[in-house]
Design a protein around this motif. Structure first.
Motif, short mmCIF file in Angstrom:
data_model
loop_
_atom_site.label_atom_id
_atom_site.label_comp_id
_atom_site.label_asym_id
_atom_site.label_seq_id
_atom_site.Cartn_x
_atom_site.Cartn_y
_atom_site.Cartn_z
N HIS A 88 0.82 -1.21 0.00
CA HIS A 88 0.00 0.00 0.00
C HIS A 88 0.86 1.27 0.00
CE1 HIS A 88 -4.08 -1.75 1.51
NE2 HIS A 88 -3.42 -2.65 0.78
N TYR A 89 1.93 1.27 0.81
CA TYR A 89 2.85 2.41 0.88
C TYR A 89 4.28 1.89 0.91
CZ TYR A 89 -1.08 5.39 2.33
OH TYR A 89 -2.27 6.09 2.39
N MET A 90 5.17 2.59 0.24
CA MET A 90 6.60 2.27 0.33
C MET A 90 7.35 3.51 0.79
SD MET A 90 7.76 2.14 -3.68
CE MET A 90 9.28 3.08 -3.47
N SER A 91 8.46 3.27 1.43
CA SER A 91 9.26 4.34 2.01
C SER A 91 10.36 4.78 1.05
CB SER A 91 9.89 3.86 3.32
OG SER A 91 10.65 4.88 3.92
N ILE A 92 10.63 6.08 1.06
CA ILE A 92 11.76 6.66 0.34
C ILE A 92 12.70 7.26 1.38
CG2 ILE A 92 12.50 8.40 -1.33
CD1 ILE A 92 10.98 6.29 -2.70
N GLY A 95 13.96 -1.25 0.06
CA GLY A 95 13.27 -0.32 0.93
C GLY A 95 12.16 -0.98 1.70
N GLY A 96 11.73 -0.31 2.76
CA GLY A 96 10.64 -0.83 3.56
C GLY A 96 9.29 -0.44 3.00
N SER A 97 8.30 -1.28 3.25
CA SER A 97 6.94 -1.06 2.75
C SER A 97 5.94 -1.56 3.78
CB SER A 97 6.71 -1.79 1.43
OG SER A 97 7.67 -1.47 0.46
N VAL A 98 4.72 -1.08 3.65
CA VAL A 98 3.61 -1.63 4.41
C VAL A 98 2.51 -2.05 3.44
CG1 VAL A 98 4.05 -0.34 6.52
CG2 VAL A 98 2.56 0.63 4.78
N GLY A 99 1.83 -3.12 3.81
CA GLY A 99 0.78 -3.61 2.93
C GLY A 99 -0.02 -4.71 3.58
N GLU A 100 -0.82 -5.36 2.75
CA GLU A 100 -1.76 -6.38 3.22
C GLU A 100 -1.31 -7.77 2.78
OE1 GLU A 100 -6.55 -7.40 2.71
OE2 GLU A 100 -5.68 -5.57 1.87
N GLU A 109 5.34 4.47 -10.29
CA GLU A 109 6.13 5.01 -11.40
C GLU A 109 6.76 6.36 -11.06
OE1 GLU A 109 1.91 6.51 -11.89
OE2 GLU A 109 2.90 4.63 -11.30
N ASN A 110 6.24 7.03 -10.04
CA ASN A 110 6.77 8.33 -9.64
C ASN A 110 7.78 8.25 -8.50
OD1 ASN A 110 5.18 9.84 -11.52
ND2 ASN A 110 3.39 9.48 -10.22
N ALA A 111 8.10 7.04 -8.05
CA ALA A 111 9.04 6.88 -6.96
C ALA A 111 10.43 7.42 -7.29
CB ALA A 111 9.11 5.41 -6.54
N GLY A 140 8.59 16.59 5.29
CA GLY A 140 8.15 15.47 6.11
C GLY A 140 8.59 14.14 5.54
N LYS A 141 8.06 13.07 6.07
CA LYS A 141 8.44 11.72 5.66
C LYS A 141 8.01 11.46 4.24
CE LYS A 141 9.78 7.50 5.75
NZ LYS A 141 10.29 7.60 4.38
N ALA A 142 8.96 11.09 3.38
CA ALA A 142 8.69 10.81 1.98
C ALA A 142 8.13 9.39 1.84
CB ALA A 142 9.95 10.97 1.14
N LEU A 143 6.95 9.30 1.25
CA LEU A 143 6.26 8.02 1.04
C LEU A 143 5.73 7.98 -0.38
CD1 LEU A 143 4.15 8.07 4.31
CD2 LEU A 143 6.09 6.53 3.90
N VAL A 144 5.55 6.76 -0.88
CA VAL A 144 4.89 6.56 -2.16
C VAL A 144 3.68 5.67 -1.92
CG1 VAL A 144 5.06 5.62 -4.48
CG2 VAL A 144 7.00 6.82 -3.48
N LYS A 145 2.51 6.14 -2.35
CA LYS A 145 1.28 5.36 -2.22
C LYS A 145 1.11 4.53 -3.48
CE LYS A 145 -3.64 5.79 -1.16
NZ LYS A 145 -4.76 6.73 -0.88
N ILE A 146 0.90 3.24 -3.29
CA ILE A 146 0.82 2.31 -4.42
C ILE A 146 -0.64 1.96 -4.68
CG2 ILE A 146 1.59 0.10 -5.33
CD1 ILE A 146 3.88 2.01 -4.69
N GLY A 147 -1.02 2.01 -5.94
CA GLY A 147 -2.33 1.50 -6.32
C GLY A 147 -3.47 2.44 -6.00
#
Length: 346
Positions: free
Chosen positions: A43-47, A73-78, A323-325, A339-346
């Protein structure tokens, strides 16, 4: 569930600052988890700045990413598939899934997170590795004492804002350094810093040092080092006797490759720095946060209630789309995020 996914790999090693040509977006098959593995839809990945070092083929505390290899990199998801009894489909987890829409990792490298406690992406920021880095470095190596003065750069980032808020709560004078008046205002108004200096308004180390001297009339007792470069050169002469300098990063030199050897002759980052460390009896401690995971539960026990209760603030900078990571990462290295840079996936 679809059987295809996207990922970003290292297309080539950068020569200096990374460019978009150093990355490649690929379509591939969703991996099959083995025994003891979990498959996750991200769902989210860290930059994070440390990723720049992984792009170089240079000796460091971790192996470099191979060319054509997945950006780490670290990520969070389901969890979608689990071959370990500790996890089940539908669980939300944090783990090393890299720059991808899906990932597989051994269950031992995955941590379950509760979406009912805090937003899941906080496990990558204020309640994740960056926040933990700030807390660990300050408490273990900064050893803050009420009435002292602390300086931290990248003041509105997830590390700097954590350091500043903890130090302020312990009764220190907290002075931040950030890039631009908007970030400086955020450091004071949202994170409670006593003052914040715009390093872009002070072109040289000597100019920044003069401004710091005014902001820190009693000198500097703790300097949390996460940028290096001009800031390190500005701060060092103002350190008090027996001052402490925890070091978690040197982003100003990351694009120089390796361990930053080409920067070793610049001003106070060479022999004068070492002499200052000697004559002022400074304690300088570099640390790699992955060596301290055993203290993560203590960090979460202390900090999570403050985040949930709203007494510890955080800021997130979320980019939409895998694609914008690469562009988000390039912007991060030049202070383009807030702040904390994150990329939202999907």
């Amino acid at each position: 569930m679809t059987d295809t996914m996207q990922r970003i790999v290292l297309a080539s090693r950068p020569d200096g600052a990374p460019t978009l040509d150093n990355f490649r977006l690929e379509d591939t098959k969703v991996p099959t988890p083995g025994d003891g593995d979990v498959l996750v839809r991200v769902h989210y990945m860290s930059i994070d700045p440390y990723m720049r070092g992984r792009m170089d083929d240079a000796k460091s505390y971790a192996a470099p990413i191979p060319v054509d290899g997945l950006m780490e990199g670290g990520s969070v998801g389901e969890v979608t598939t689990s071959n370990d009894p500790k996890f089940k489909p539908g669980d939300f987890v944090m783990g090393p899934f890299g720059w991808a829409t899906h990932g597989v990792a051994p269950a031992a490298q995955v941590m379950k997170i509760d979406p009912n406690v805090a937003p899941i992406q906080t496990a990558l920021g204020v309640l994740g590795m960056p926040g933990f880095t700030g807390w660990l470095g300050l408490t273990k190596y900064g050893r803050p004492v009420e009435g002292e003065t602390l300086v931290v750069a990248a003041a509105t980032g997830p590390v700097g804002s954590m350091v500043g808020q903890i130090a302020k709560a312990k009764g220190l004078r907290v002075v931040g350094i950030a890039g631009g008046p908007e970030k400086c205002a955020l450091a004071v108004d949202k994170f409670g810093f006593d003052a914040c200096l715009d390093h872009r308004a002070h072109k040289t180390a000597s100019e920044l040092r003069a401004a710091l001297k005014d902001a820190c009339p009693n000198g500097i007792d703790v300097y949390f080092e996460n940028v290096g470069g001009k800031v390190l050169e500005a701060v060092t002469p103002l350190m008090n006797l027996h001052g402490r300098i925890p070091i978690c990063g040197m982003i100003a030199w990351y694009n120089e490759g390796g361990l930053g050897e080409t920067a070793s002759d610049a001003g106070l980052t060479g022999p004068k720095l070492w002499r200052t460390i000697l004559v002022k009896s400074l304690s300088v401690n570099g640390f790699i946060i992955s060596n301290h995971w055993s203290e993560l539960p203590k960090f979460l026990g202390e900090v999570a209630p403050k985040v949930v209760g709203g007494t510890l603030a955080y800021e997130e900078d979320i980019t939409e789309g895998l694609e914008n990571a690469p562009q988000a990462f390039i912007d991060l290295l030049t202070g383009g995020n807030t702040g904390k840079a994150l990329v939202k996936i999907g």
